[in-house]
Write a protein that holds these residues in place. Structure first.
Motif, PDB file in Angstrom:
ATOM      1  N   SER A   1       0.743  -1.048   0.243  1.00  0.00           N
ATOM      2  CA  SER A   1      -0.039  -0.073  -0.040  1.00  0.00           C
ATOM      3  C   SER A   1       0.801   1.239   0.029  1.00  0.00           C
ATOM      4  O   SER A   1       2.247   1.129  -0.109  1.00  0.00           O
ATOM      5  N   GLY A   2       0.245   2.579   0.152  1.00  0.00           N
ATOM      6  CA  GLY A   2       1.078   3.564   0.038  1.00  0.00           C
ATOM      7  C   GLY A   2       2.103   3.727   0.913  1.00  0.00           C
ATOM      8  O   GLY A   2       3.210   4.068   0.687  1.00  0.00           O
ATOM      9  N   SER A   3       1.672   3.598   2.424  1.00  0.00           N
ATOM     10  CA  SER A   3       2.518   3.799   3.513  1.00  0.00           C
ATOM     11  C   SER A   3       4.007   2.852   3.561  1.00  0.00           C
ATOM     12  O   SER A   3       4.995   3.454   3.456  1.00  0.00           O
TER      13      SER A   3
ATOM     14  N   HIS B   1       1.208  14.363   4.186  1.00  0.00           N
ATOM     15  CA  HIS B   1       0.763  12.889   4.740  1.00  0.00           C
ATOM     16  C   HIS B   1       1.776  12.368   5.923  1.00  0.00           C
ATOM     17  O   HIS B   1       2.901  12.744   5.739  1.00  0.00           O
TER      18      HIS B   1
ATOM     19  N   ASP C   1       4.670  11.916  -4.128  1.00  0.00           N
ATOM     20  CA  ASP C   1       3.690  11.031  -3.704  1.00  0.00           C
ATOM     21  C   ASP C   1       2.584  11.683  -4.545  1.00  0.00           C
ATOM     22  O   ASP C   1       1.867  12.513  -3.840  1.00  0.00           O
TER      23      ASP C   1
ATOM     24  N   HIS D   1      -3.073  10.874  -4.461  1.00  0.00           N
ATOM     25  CA  HIS D   1      -4.307  11.533  -4.723  1.00  0.00           C
ATOM     26  C   HIS D   1      -4.617  11.892  -5.970  1.00  0.00           C
ATOM     27  O   HIS D   1      -5.731  11.890  -6.531  1.00  0.00           O
TER      28      HIS D   1
ATOM     29  N   LYS E   1      -6.799   5.216  -5.565  1.00  0.00           N
ATOM     30  CA  LYS E   1      -7.807   6.418  -5.206  1.00  0.00           C
ATOM     31  C   LYS E   1      -8.218   6.910  -6.770  1.00  0.00           C
ATOM     32  O   LYS E   1      -8.923   6.189  -7.313  1.00  0.00           O
TER      33      LYS E   1
HETATM   34  C1  LIG Z   1      -0.492  11.125  -0.342  1.00  0.00           C
HETATM   35  C2  LIG Z   1      -0.588   9.962   0.315  1.00  0.00           C
HETATM   36  N1  LIG Z   1       0.517   9.160   0.550  1.00  0.00           N
HETATM   37  C3  LIG Z   1       0.392   7.892   1.037  1.00  0.00           C
HETATM   38  C4  LIG Z   1      -0.726   7.395   1.526  1.00  0.00           C
HETATM   39  C5  LIG Z   1      -0.970   6.351   2.356  1.00  0.00           C
HETATM   40  O1  LIG Z   1      -1.401   5.231   1.658  1.00  0.00           O
HETATM   41  P1  LIG Z   1      -2.161   4.017   2.143  1.00  0.00           P
HETATM   42  O2  LIG Z   1      -3.366   4.281   3.038  1.00  0.00           O
HETATM   43  O3  LIG Z   1      -2.512   3.042   1.225  1.00  0.00           O
HETATM   44  O4  LIG Z   1      -0.929   3.375   3.254  1.00  0.00           O
HETATM   45  C6  LIG Z   1      -1.962   8.185   1.348  1.00  0.00           C
HETATM   46  C7  LIG Z   1      -3.379   7.528   1.907  1.00  0.00           C
HETATM   47  O5  LIG Z   1      -4.336   8.291   2.142  1.00  0.00           O
HETATM   48  C8  LIG Z   1      -1.844   9.355   0.787  1.00  0.00           C
HETATM   49  O6  LIG Z   1      -2.991  10.369   0.586  1.00  0.00           O
END
Ligand SMILES: Cc1ncc(COP(=O)(O)O)c(C=O)c1O
Length: 440
Positions: free
Chosen positions: A87-89, A116, A191, A194, A220
């Motif tokens: 995922s993003g994190s 973020h 990043d 969004h 997203k």
């Molecule tokens: C700009 C941005 N980076 C990273 C993330 C993290 O993504 P995730 O929730 O899939 O870990 C988000 C999540 O909302 C985000 O808005």
């Protein structure tokens, strides 16, 4: 007799159909991506990369992962793509682990300014604990303050700058970020989680010519499965030809084990869907809907950060009514059938837990086929809800806040005015399917 799990899923589907979802990071996937996610691919184990797996039986998975990689490289015109981050994190963590040693300096936008958590938010996140984090902010117009950013960069010499936002309603000027990064020789990471869909659809400038690495969630505005992509650009590879392999190694063995193969295939499919003309139409409609929702709210006397939006989201500033009203407004909106999230505003006067704003976005309602006429209705419903809760001022004494909110919620769930709005919302929302291709 079906298990309760299936009954609860049915209930959730009903909830989604009858309500209006304005959380800017949420979207609905196509039936095809959904079919891929529940396919036999979810049973496979494939640690490693195509052609270099630790497990046998990956002949087909290799083809699917290469397809996802090739489609993303083509879509963004970049030489390297990784699709395995869960995922993003974790994807942001992998980029940091690839390019920084623990204790080295990282620079990102403050959370309260629209950044973020994973961009160096201090104390509580890996990015703020394991690296030295420098956070930059906004100017008097609530836009990124590039002068402050440059001064901070000269002072702290970050090895990496990560750009990207979660609640910032303006276009990001990647050329200016590049100027700051180049001034101090920092890696520049965008990043774009969004705004990926907006970039593909031509509604937001692309970071590709300006940055070294790009991270995006895939769920997203990209409208794919929950996952992430990490892209290395020509600029990044020119700086370090090993950049791609450093990122790959940071994912596995650095951070993760087996990739989620069904997600990988879903990303491959979503990348194809994003090339269709309907996707462009969809993205254009996200923008039109955001503009209409913003204009309706402002016409109703509601203040927006930056007086509007240049992308898919807007941040409502509730301080003209009361500080710390975000929790009450978001809860009451949900009772009225419109769900969003409470959010801090720039220079938040209250607290992140009891913030003074709301964040609203249009990607999901646009996927459902809602257009300007529906956004006008939604804007007026939100104004009615805010009018109902505007006197519900948060106590100044912090100890009284929890009990106050508890009592407020008990009252709100049976508030006849909110329930009357929810019937109107339900009648409108139920007419729209959960997914349409071009937002039509
Ligand atoms: C700009 C941005 N980076 C990273 C993330 C993290 O993504 P995730 O929730 O899939 O870990 C988000 C999540 O909302 C985000 O808005």
């Amino acid at each position: 007799m079906p298990d309760i799990v299936f009954e609860l899923i049915k209930e959730e589907e009903q909830r989604q159909k009858e309500k209006v979802g304005l959380i800017p990071s949420e979207n609905n996937i196509s039936p095809d991506v959904s079919a891929v996610l529940s396919s036999c691919l979810s049973s496979k184990y494939s640690e490693g990369y195509p052609g270099r797996r630790y497990y046998e039986g990956n002949q087909i998975v290799d083809k699917l992962e290469n397809l996802a990689i090739d489609r993303l490289k083509e879509l963004f015109q970049v030489p390297h793509a990784n699709v395995q981050a869960y995922s993003g994190s974790p994807a942001n963590a992998a980029i940091m682990f690839a390019l920084l040693e623990p204790g080295e300096t990282l620079m990102g936008l403050q959370l309260g300014a629209g950044g973020h958590l994973t961009h160096g938010h201090p104390k509580v996140t890996f990015s703020g604990k394991y690296f030295k984090s420098v956070q930059h902010g906004l100017d008097a117009d609530d836009r990124i303050d590039f002068e402050e950013m440059l001064a901070l960069a000269y002072e702290h010499r970050p090895k990496m700058i990560i750009t990207g936002t979660t609640s910032y309603p303006f276009i990001l000027d990647f050329a200016r970020f590049q100027e700051v990064a180049d001034a101090v020789g920092a890696w520049l990471v965008a990043d774009i989680s969004h705004i990926t869909g907006l970039i593909i659809g031509g509604e937001h400038p692309s970071p590709v010519p300006y940055v070294d690495v790009i991270m995006s969630t895939t769920h997203k505005t990209f409208r794919g499965p929950r996952g992430a992509m990490i892209l290395a650009t020509d600029r990044g590879l020119a700086k370090d030809p090993q950049l791609g392999s450093k990122i790959d190694k940071a994912i596995i063995p650095g951070l993760q084990g087996g990739p989620h193969d069904a997600t990988t295939a879903g990303i491959a499919l979503a990348a194809e869907e994003a090339t269709r003309p309907e996707f462009k139409t969809y993205v254009r409609q996200i923008r039109k809907n955001a503009d209409t929702l913003a204009a309706t709210l402002m016409a109703e006397g509601i203040k927006l950060v930056g007086n509007g939006t240049e992308n898919h989201l807007m941040v409502v500033d509730l301080t003209p009514f009361s500080e710390g009203l975000g929790t009450q407004a978001a809860f009451a909106m949900d009772i009225a059938g419109i769900y969003a999230n409470r959010n801090v505003i720039p220079n938040e006067p209250c607290s992140p837990f009891y913030p003074s704003g709301l964040r609203l976005g249009t990607p999901l309602v646009t996927t459902r086929g809602m257009k300007e006429a529906e956004m006008e209705k939604v804007g007026r419903w939100i104004a009615r809800v805010i009018d109902i809760v505007k006197g519900e001022t948060l106590p100044i004494d912090k100890k009284e806040r929890g009990p106050f909110i508890k009592t407020f919620k008990q009252k709100a769930v049976t508030n006849p005015e909110l329930l009357a709005i929810s019937e109107e919302v339900k009648a409108m929302a139920s007419q729209f399917p959960l997914f349409t291709w071009g937002g039509e």
